[in-house]
Design a protein around this motif. Structure first.
Motif, PDB file in Angstrom:
ATOM      1  N   GLU A 115      15.237  36.192  33.010  1.00  0.00           N
ATOM      2  CA  GLU A 115      14.752  34.815  33.081  1.00  0.00           C
ATOM      3  C   GLU A 115      14.388  34.293  31.688  1.00  0.00           C
ATOM      4  O   GLU A 115      14.714  33.152  31.330  1.00  0.00           O
ATOM      5  N   LEU A 116      13.712  35.122  30.903  1.00  0.00           N
ATOM      6  CA  LEU A 116      13.326  34.716  29.553  1.00  0.00           C
ATOM      7  C   LEU A 116      14.558  34.455  28.688  1.00  0.00           C
ATOM      8  O   LEU A 116      14.625  33.460  27.955  1.00  0.00           O
ATOM      9  N   LEU A 117      15.540  35.326  28.789  1.00  0.00           N
ATOM     10  CA  LEU A 117      16.719  35.172  27.955  1.00  0.00           C
ATOM     11  C   LEU A 117      17.523  33.934  28.342  1.00  0.00           C
ATOM     12  O   LEU A 117      18.042  33.224  27.475  1.00  0.00           O
ATOM     13  N   ALA A 118      17.623  33.666  29.630  1.00  0.00           N
ATOM     14  CA  ALA A 118      18.333  32.454  30.064  1.00  0.00           C
ATOM     15  C   ALA A 118      17.675  31.218  29.488  1.00  0.00           C
ATOM     16  O   ALA A 118      18.359  30.293  29.009  1.00  0.00           O
ATOM     17  N   GLN A 119      16.352  31.182  29.507  1.00  0.00           N
ATOM     18  CA  GLN A 119      15.626  30.040  28.944  1.00  0.00           C
ATOM     19  C   GLN A 119      15.912  29.894  27.453  1.00  0.00           C
ATOM     20  O   GLN A 119      16.095  28.783  26.945  1.00  0.00           O
ATOM     21  N   LEU A 207      23.575  41.113  25.719  1.00  0.00           N
ATOM     22  CA  LEU A 207      23.590  42.156  26.745  1.00  0.00           C
ATOM     23  C   LEU A 207      24.134  43.479  26.222  1.00  0.00           C
ATOM     24  O   LEU A 207      24.108  44.489  26.924  1.00  0.00           O
ATOM     25  N   ALA A 208      24.622  43.487  24.982  1.00  0.00           N
ATOM     26  CA  ALA A 208      25.348  44.652  24.479  1.00  0.00           C
ATOM     27  C   ALA A 208      24.476  45.905  24.417  1.00  0.00           C
ATOM     28  O   ALA A 208      24.912  46.990  24.818  1.00  0.00           O
ATOM     29  N   GLY A 230      20.720  34.618  36.064  1.00  0.00           N
ATOM     30  CA  GLY A 230      21.346  33.584  36.879  1.00  0.00           C
ATOM     31  C   GLY A 230      22.850  33.667  36.990  1.00  0.00           C
ATOM     32  O   GLY A 230      23.450  33.068  37.889  1.00  0.00           O
ATOM     33  N   GLU A 231      23.496  34.398  36.092  1.00  0.00           N
ATOM     34  CA  GLU A 231      24.944  34.576  36.116  1.00  0.00           C
ATOM     35  C   GLU A 231      25.279  35.743  35.198  1.00  0.00           C
ATOM     36  O   GLU A 231      24.411  36.244  34.480  1.00  0.00           O
ATOM     37  N   ASP A 232      26.533  36.160  35.199  1.00  0.00           N
ATOM     38  CA  ASP A 232      26.986  37.184  34.263  1.00  0.00           C
ATOM     39  C   ASP A 232      27.850  36.502  33.208  1.00  0.00           C
ATOM     40  O   ASP A 232      28.933  36.004  33.522  1.00  0.00           O
ATOM     41  N   PRO A 233      27.405  36.430  31.959  1.00  0.00           N
ATOM     42  CA  PRO A 233      28.146  35.707  30.930  1.00  0.00           C
ATOM     43  C   PRO A 233      29.311  36.491  30.333  1.00  0.00           C
ATOM     44  O   PRO A 233      29.964  36.014  29.403  1.00  0.00           O
TER      45      PRO A 233
END
Length: 275
Positions: A115-119, A207-208, A230-233
């Motif tokens: 959640e933090l990273l998406a923001q 994500l690496a 929220g999704e897989d980028p």
């Protein structure tokens, strides 16, 4: 290594009666990380040496990208910074390091980290026609430095990378070292530290390191993270290229600084990336 004269003068100006609490410096690179106290308030001072290129990134991140987190107490507040002196002062951020704690293997940690990273990623998005070619060249340059990758494998990697496509990329603000060693937990709240690798990159690059470490050990953590994000980028072809770049760069950098366990992780990452 100690503070330069200029750094010491600045720090004495910013915190004239500060006392050193603890030296948190990592030791492998020339960056000082000092915990200080003044009038009951705690601070973190970061100082780079002549070879440092991380402080500029960290200062840029604090000035431009951290508001979504600092407004919620999830990242350290900037107090002062001097780019030329390579000196940064922030307020101390409470919490226990996630790495090595029970929180490192708790799915709830990863959902919140997602959640933090998406923001963070959603702040801006800019197209870049040269990102892929720059990263390919950077990795080829790394392969030209001293390392312990077998010569035949290095030649195979060079040939593959030289043939990669260079399609346009979408860049967002990224942390650059998104993993539990840069997360704090405080009564179940996750906070973020260390922005020395922050830069504009594709979202999937953050994500690496998780994919090479915690996700590999426990797939439930990956599921929890993606539920939070929220999704897989990660699109398969670009993700393969990102993994191989990360693997090579890990091997070479870790060899250069003498971090043998991290170097071995890099060798394993190469083996897994090439199948």
């Amino acid at each position: 290594m100690g503070l330069t004269d200029r750094q010491q003068v600045l720090l004495d100006t910013w915190l004239p009666s500060a006392e050193l609490v603890k030296d948190h410096s990592w030791g492998l690179i020339g960056t000082l990380v000092l915990e200080l106290t003044q009038n009951g308030e705690r601070y973190i001072a970061k100082a780079g040496d002549a070879a440092d290129h991380h402080l500029a990134r960290e200062i840029r991140a604090h000035r431009n990208w951290l508001t979504p987190w600092t407004s919620r107490g999830r990242a350290p507040q900037l107090v002062n910074a001097d780019d030329d002196a390579k000196l940064l002062l922030t307020r101390f951020l409470p919490g226990e390091l996630v790495e090595g704690s029970p929180a490192e293997w708790a799915p709830a940690t990863y959902r919140e980290a997602g959640e933090l990273l998406a923001q963070f990623h959603q702040q801006s998005a800019v197209p870049d026609d040269t990102y892929e070619s720059r990263e390919n060249q950077r990795t080829l340059t790394y392969l030209g430095k001293p390392h312990r990758i077998a010569s035949e494998l290095a030649e195979r990697l060079q040939a593959e990378i030289a043939g990669w496509p260079t399609a346009p990329a979408i860049l967002v603000p990224t942390h650059g070292d998104w993993q539990p060693r840069n997360w704090l937990t405080d009564n179940g709240t996750i906070r973020v530290i260390d922005f020395g690798r922050a830069d504009l990159r594709p979202a999937y690059t953050d994500l690496a390191r998780l994919a090479a470490q915690q996700f590999r050990s426990n797939p439930e953590l990956e599921t929890a993270f993606l539920n939070g994000y929220g999704e897989d980028p990660r699109e398969p072809d670009v993700w393969h290229r990102a993994q191989l770049r990360e693997a090579v760069n890990t091997c070479v950098w870790a060899y250069q600084v003498g971090d043998e366990p991290f170097e071995q992780q890099g060798h394993r990452m190469i083996a897994e990336a090439i199948g």
